[in-house]
Design a protein around this motif. Structure first.
Motif, short mmCIF file in Angstrom:
data_model
loop_
_atom_site.label_atom_id
_atom_site.label_comp_id
_atom_site.label_asym_id
_atom_site.label_seq_id
_atom_site.Cartn_x
_atom_site.Cartn_y
_atom_site.Cartn_z
N ALA A 45 0.81 -1.21 0.00
CA ALA A 45 0.00 0.00 0.00
C ALA A 45 0.85 1.26 0.00
CB ALA A 45 -0.93 0.00 1.21
N LEU A 46 2.10 1.16 0.42
CA LEU A 46 2.98 2.34 0.47
C LEU A 46 3.54 2.71 -0.91
CD1 LEU A 46 5.05 1.63 3.70
CD2 LEU A 46 3.43 3.50 3.35
N VAL A 47 3.53 1.79 -1.85
CA VAL A 47 4.22 2.02 -3.12
C VAL A 47 3.65 3.21 -3.87
CG1 VAL A 47 4.76 1.03 -5.37
CG2 VAL A 47 4.97 -0.38 -3.31
N ALA A 48 2.36 3.21 -4.15
CA ALA A 48 1.77 4.30 -4.94
C ALA A 48 1.88 5.65 -4.24
CB ALA A 48 0.31 3.97 -5.28
N PRO A 49 1.58 5.75 -2.94
CA PRO A 49 1.73 7.06 -2.29
C PRO A 49 3.16 7.59 -2.31
CG PRO A 49 0.35 5.64 -0.95
CD PRO A 49 0.92 4.78 -2.03
N LEU A 50 4.14 6.70 -2.19
CA LEU A 50 5.52 7.16 -2.25
C LEU A 50 5.86 7.66 -3.65
CD1 LEU A 50 7.30 4.48 -0.05
CD2 LEU A 50 7.24 6.94 0.37
N ARG A 51 5.37 6.98 -4.66
CA ARG A 51 5.63 7.44 -6.03
C ARG A 51 4.95 8.77 -6.29
NH1 ARG A 51 5.08 1.39 -8.72
NH2 ARG A 51 7.26 0.78 -8.33
N LEU A 52 3.76 8.97 -5.72
CA LEU A 52 3.09 10.26 -5.86
C LEU A 52 3.87 11.36 -5.18
CD1 LEU A 52 -0.67 9.32 -5.29
CD2 LEU A 52 0.37 10.15 -7.41
N ARG A 53 4.67 11.01 -4.17
CA ARG A 53 5.52 11.98 -3.48
C ARG A 53 6.88 12.12 -4.15
NH1 ARG A 53 1.70 10.10 -0.36
NH2 ARG A 53 0.99 11.15 1.55
#
Length: 209
Positions: free
Chosen positions: A46-54
């Motif tokens: 679940a952390l992958v997409a939010p980190l990429r958005l950041r």
């Protein structure tokens, strides 16, 4: 210690903010540690997409893809908790092939998988290059206290009762290994972030201040 209730969605956002803000040299290595019943793989995913958005490139690795061959892993049988604790995951390979290359001055080339436990064969996966500023998110059980280097470590904590309730009959033999981990490593003290997961729908971040 105080536990601050948080929604699962807010937990992911808060962790992503913390990881994105972590100083890298130039990489950030993140551990999401917890018993299978706490679902560390799901939180790491679940952390992958939010980190990429950041703005952070991400490589995901699971410790389950770095198991030792069955001849070594199951030398003392399929249900030996001490073997599970010490001998199932190839921690040296994780250090050598995943975490070590992300040390300052490292190559940035990591091996995403090593061993397919279903076929009991090497995966022969190609190496991936983590760009500068990239994040490596490693998930699994019993990861702390083994001298593995992380910039951010998250431990998903279950009380003994919750761990027993949420561990299926086929895996109950592993419970003594997690009791040993709790006593010897004290992951709730060793981790940078501790999240209570007795009820996965209502996690709580532990404030140790």
């Amino acid at each position: 210690m105080r536990a601050r209730p948080i929604t699962p969605e807010a937990l992911v956002a808060e962790l992503a903010d913390r990881v994105a803000a972590a100083p890298g040299t130039p990489f950030v290595r993140v551990a999401v540690d917890g018993a299978p019943a706490a679902a560390p793989d799901e939180l790491a995913d679940a952390l992958v997409a939010p980190l990429r958005l950041r703005g952070r490139p991400v490589v995901r690795v699971a410790a389950a893809d770095f198991l030792r061959p069955a001849s070594l892993r199951l030398e003392h049988g399929r249900t030996d908790p001490d073997a599970y604790y010490d001998g199932w995951v190839d921690y040296r390979a994780l250090d050598r092939e995943v975490l070590g290359p992300l040390e300052p001055g490292g190559t940035g080339r990591v091996l995403p998988t090593l061993w397919d436990s279903a076929t009991d064969r090497a995966t022969r996966a190609p190496y991936l290059t983590v760009p500068a500023g990239g994040v490596l998110v490693l998930s699994g059980a019993l990861l702390l206290g083994r001298w593995l280097p992380f910039e951010v470590s998250v431990h998903l904590w279950l009380s003994p009762g919750a761990l027993a309730r949420r561990t299926g009959p086929e895996r109950r033999w592993t419970l003594p290994a997690f009791e040993r981990y709790r006593a010897e490593v004290m992951p709730q003290e060793a981790a940078d972030v501790v999240v209570r997961m007795d009820d996965p729908r209502r996690p709580a971040v532990v404030d140790r201040a």
